[in-house]
Structure formats: C-alpha cells, structure tokens
Enzyme design. Structure first.
Site, PDB file in Angstrom:
ATOM      1  N   PRO A  14       0.788  -1.226   0.000  1.00 59.80           N
ATOM      2  CA  PRO A  14       0.000   0.000   0.000  1.00 59.80           C
ATOM      3  C   PRO A  14       0.826   1.286   0.000  1.00 59.80           C
ATOM      4  CG  PRO A  14      -0.111  -1.114   2.135  1.00 59.80           C
ATOM      5  CD  PRO A  14       0.537  -2.061   1.174  1.00 59.80           C
ATOM      6  N   ASN A  15       0.335   2.230  -0.750  1.00 57.62           N
ATOM      7  CA  ASN A  15       0.877   3.593  -0.861  1.00 57.62           C
ATOM      8  C   ASN A  15       2.162   3.684  -1.681  1.00 57.62           C
ATOM      9  OD1 ASN A  15      -1.175   4.802   0.838  1.00 57.62           O
ATOM     10  ND2 ASN A  15      -0.207   3.714   2.524  1.00 57.62           N
ATOM     11  N   ARG A  22       5.409  10.895  -2.599  1.00 57.23           N
ATOM     12  CA  ARG A  22       5.127  10.569  -1.197  1.00 57.23           C
ATOM     13  C   ARG A  22       6.382  10.735  -0.340  1.00 57.23           C
ATOM     14  NH1 ARG A  22       4.806   4.462   1.113  1.00 57.23           N
ATOM     15  NH2 ARG A  22       4.074   5.028   3.195  1.00 57.23           N
ATOM     16  N   TYR A  27      11.419   8.449   1.167  1.00 54.08           N
ATOM     17  CA  TYR A  27      11.362   7.370   0.176  1.00 54.08           C
ATOM     18  C   TYR A  27      12.066   7.689  -1.143  1.00 54.08           C
ATOM     19  CZ  TYR A  27       7.955   5.565   3.479  1.00 54.08           C
ATOM     20  OH  TYR A  27       7.339   5.105   4.619  1.00 54.08           O
ATOM     21  N   ASN A  78       7.600  -5.883  -0.659  1.00 55.31           N
ATOM     22  CA  ASN A  78       7.573  -4.724   0.218  1.00 55.31           C
ATOM     23  C   ASN A  78       6.119  -4.619   0.679  1.00 55.31           C
ATOM     24  OD1 ASN A  78       7.594  -2.345   1.586  1.00 55.31           O
ATOM     25  ND2 ASN A  78       8.700  -1.176   0.026  1.00 55.31           N
ATOM     26  N   ALA A  81       3.056  -0.778   4.991  1.00 59.37           N
ATOM     27  CA  ALA A  81       2.513  -0.714   6.356  1.00 59.37           C
ATOM     28  C   ALA A  81       2.017  -2.071   6.857  1.00 59.37           C
ATOM     29  CB  ALA A  81       1.388   0.318   6.418  1.00 59.37           C
ATOM     30  N   HIS A  84       3.941  -4.271   9.459  1.00 57.78           N
ATOM     31  CA  HIS A  84       3.996  -4.045  10.902  1.00 57.78           C
ATOM     32  C   HIS A  84       2.833  -4.656  11.680  1.00 57.78           C
ATOM     33  CE1 HIS A  84       7.158  -1.498   9.561  1.00 57.78           C
ATOM     34  NE2 HIS A  84       6.334  -0.695   8.898  1.00 57.78           N
ATOM     35  N   ASP A  91       0.836 -15.031   7.616  1.00 61.80           N
ATOM     36  CA  ASP A  91       0.377 -16.412   7.505  1.00 61.80           C
ATOM     37  C   ASP A  91       0.328 -16.866   6.045  1.00 61.80           C
ATOM     38  OD1 ASP A  91       0.178 -16.585  10.240  1.00 61.80           O
ATOM     39  OD2 ASP A  91      -2.013 -16.493  10.315  1.00 61.80           O
ATOM     40  N   GLU A 102      12.046  -9.913   2.085  1.00 62.13           N
ATOM     41  CA  GLU A 102      11.365  -8.691   2.540  1.00 62.13           C
ATOM     42  C   GLU A 102      12.218  -7.470   2.194  1.00 62.13           C
ATOM     43  OE1 GLU A 102      10.733  -8.762   6.779  1.00 62.13           O
ATOM     44  OE2 GLU A 102      10.144  -6.646   6.845  1.00 62.13           O
ATOM     45  N   HIS A 104      12.449  -3.050   2.171  1.00 64.72           N
ATOM     46  CA  HIS A 104      11.967  -1.710   2.515  1.00 64.72           C
ATOM     47  C   HIS A 104      12.926  -0.684   1.945  1.00 64.72           C
ATOM     48  CE1 HIS A 104       9.065  -3.490   5.183  1.00 64.72           C
ATOM     49  NE2 HIS A 104      10.035  -4.254   5.644  1.00 64.72           N
ATOM     50  N   LEU A 105      12.349   0.402   1.449  1.00 62.37           N
ATOM     51  CA  LEU A 105      13.190   1.500   0.953  1.00 62.37           C
ATOM     52  C   LEU A 105      13.922   2.154   2.123  1.00 62.37           C
ATOM     53  CD1 LEU A 105      10.175   2.534  -1.048  1.00 62.37           C
ATOM     54  CD2 LEU A 105      12.333   2.512  -2.249  1.00 62.37           C
ATOM     55  N   SER A 106      13.161   2.466   3.161  1.00 61.38           N
ATOM     56  CA  SER A 106      13.745   3.136   4.331  1.00 61.38           C
ATOM     57  C   SER A 106      14.240   2.081   5.328  1.00 61.38           C
ATOM     58  CB  SER A 106      12.674   4.016   4.999  1.00 61.38           C
ATOM     59  OG  SER A 106      11.589   3.227   5.460  1.00 61.38           O
ATOM     60  N   ARG A 111      13.412   4.276  12.299  1.00 65.40           N
ATOM     61  CA  ARG A 111      12.254   5.182  12.243  1.00 65.40           C
ATOM     62  C   ARG A 111      11.382   5.046  13.499  1.00 65.40           C
ATOM     63  NH1 ARG A 111       9.447   4.754   6.666  1.00 65.40           N
ATOM     64  NH2 ARG A 111       8.449   6.630   7.530  1.00 65.40           N
ATOM     65  N   ARG A 115       7.384   1.017  13.588  1.00 67.48           N
ATOM     66  CA  ARG A 115       7.913   0.405  12.355  1.00 67.48           C
ATOM     67  C   ARG A 115       9.031  -0.591  12.649  1.00 67.48           C
ATOM     68  NH1 ARG A 115       5.629   3.686   8.223  1.00 67.48           N
ATOM     69  NH2 ARG A 115       5.336   5.798   9.001  1.00 67.48           N
TER      70      ARG A 115
HETATM   71  C1  DQA Z   1       8.203   0.910   3.827  1.00 71.42           C
HETATM   72  C2  DQA Z   1       8.303   1.204   5.329  1.00 71.42           C
HETATM   73  C3  DQA Z   1       6.954   1.052   5.999  1.00 71.42           C
HETATM   74  O1  DQA Z   1       7.065   1.349   7.397  1.00 71.42           O
HETATM   75  C4  DQA Z   1       5.954   2.032   5.400  1.00 71.42           C
HETATM   76  O2  DQA Z   1       4.682   1.840   5.960  1.00 71.42           O
HETATM   77  C5  DQA Z   1       5.915   1.980   3.918  1.00 71.42           C
HETATM   78  C6  DQA Z   1       7.154   1.784   3.168  1.00 71.42           C
HETATM   79  C7  DQA Z   1       9.535   1.172   3.110  1.00 71.42           C
HETATM   80  O3  DQA Z   1       9.662   0.711   1.976  1.00 71.42           O
HETATM   81  O4  DQA Z   1      10.422   1.836   3.634  1.00 71.42           O
HETATM   82  O5  DQA Z   1       4.873   2.195   3.318  1.00 71.42           O
HETATM   83  O6  DQA Z   1       7.881  -0.452   3.664  1.00 71.42           O
END
Ligand code: DQA
Length: 151
Positions: A14-15, A22, A27, A78, A81, A84, A91, A102, A104-106, A111, A115
């Site tokens: 998501p997002n 964003r 990011y 990725n 959110a 978390h 599952d 897995e 993550h960009l950040s 953070r 997170r």
């Molecule tokens: C994220 C980190 C998550 O905490 C956040 O909710 C995201 C992006 C990242 O790629 O850094 O949407 O997964």
C-alpha cells in the site's frame, strides 16, 4: 534438459504507487515506474524473469501470495505498512513453499518505534531495508542467487 527461466514475483504494498510524490525525504524521488524499469533491466542481466504487482489491498496481497505457489521461484515483497501488523500477510507467506525476501526503501529500524517490528520477518529468507530504491536491486540479486543455488 532445457532449463526453464526462473520467475520472481515482486509485490509492492500500500501507498507505494505514490512513490516520487510521497514523503520524498524518506522514500526518495524515484517513482514506482522508475523502480520497476530498473528491476526489469537488472532481471535481464541476471537472466531471470520478473512480474510486478502493486496493491493497496490486504486481501489482494494475500490472494497474490497464495497464487504464487507453483508459479514462481521466489517472491520479493515490500508489504509497506502491512509489514507491521498484518498477521494475515504473514500467515499467507508461511502457508506457501515459495521463498520470500522482505524489502523496505527506508531503514524501518531507524524510524518510529511502531515500524521496528516486522511481523513477516520470521517467515522470510531475509530482510533488506534502508538502501532506497536500491533495496529492490539487492533483493533481486539475492533472489537470483538463491534460486540458482536451488536449481
Ligand atoms: C516501507 C516502510 C513502511 O514502514 C511504510 O509503511 C511503507 C514503506 C519502506 O519501503 O520503507 O509504506 O515499507
């Protein structure tokens, strides 16, 4: 015997469709399209085939994970959110035999405290976090190595 091209599924949660606009200070300025283009180029060099999906919906992510069984050799995810708190995504990953990485960009550990916890971390091969868009490239390289070892 003919070696079939190894297939990797990349799932953006998501997002992540908003990347570029964003919170660019967190990011980066690359769009999801830019990232996917880089991934396609690197996949070609690595000799693997990739498919990419982005969803803002937990159920779609779960169905996509289920449907990966028998279709893909590795998943790069990725979960954004959902990472978390979605025990359902955790599952789903635990319920299939396809290995997952897995991403993550950040750096989620640097953070906000909420997170720091990844509920999927215990069911994936490993986590790559904090390299910006390059996190995906590192994951792709890891996935290619992993599936070639298994061949
Ligand atoms: C994220 C980190 C998550 O905490 C956040 O909710 C995201 C992006 C990242 O790629 O850094 O949407 O997964």
């Amino acid at each position: 015997m003919k070696d079939h091209t190894k297939k990797i599924l990349i799932i953006h949660g998501p997002n992540l469709n908003l990347l570029g606009k964003r919170e660019p200070h967190i990011y980066g300025s690359m769009t999801l399209e830019d990232i996917n283009k880089q991934l396609c180029e690197r996949a070609e060099i690595l000799g693997v085939s990739i498919e990419v999906i982005q969803t803002n919906h937990e159920g779609v992510m779960i169905d996509t994970i289920h449907n990966a069984e028998g279709q893909y050799d590795c998943i790069i995810i990725n979960a954004a959110a959902f990472t978390h708190y979605s025990i359902a995504v955790r599952d789903a990953l635990a319920g299939i035999t396809v290995p997952a990485i897995e991403v993550h960009l950040s750096n989620i550990h640097k953070r906000e405290e909420f997170r720091h916890k990844s509920v999927i971390a215990s069911v994936v091969i490993g986590q790559i976090s904090g390299f910006g868009a390059h996190s995906y490239i590192l994951a792709l390289e890891g996935a290619a190595k992993l599936i070639k070892q298994e061949a």
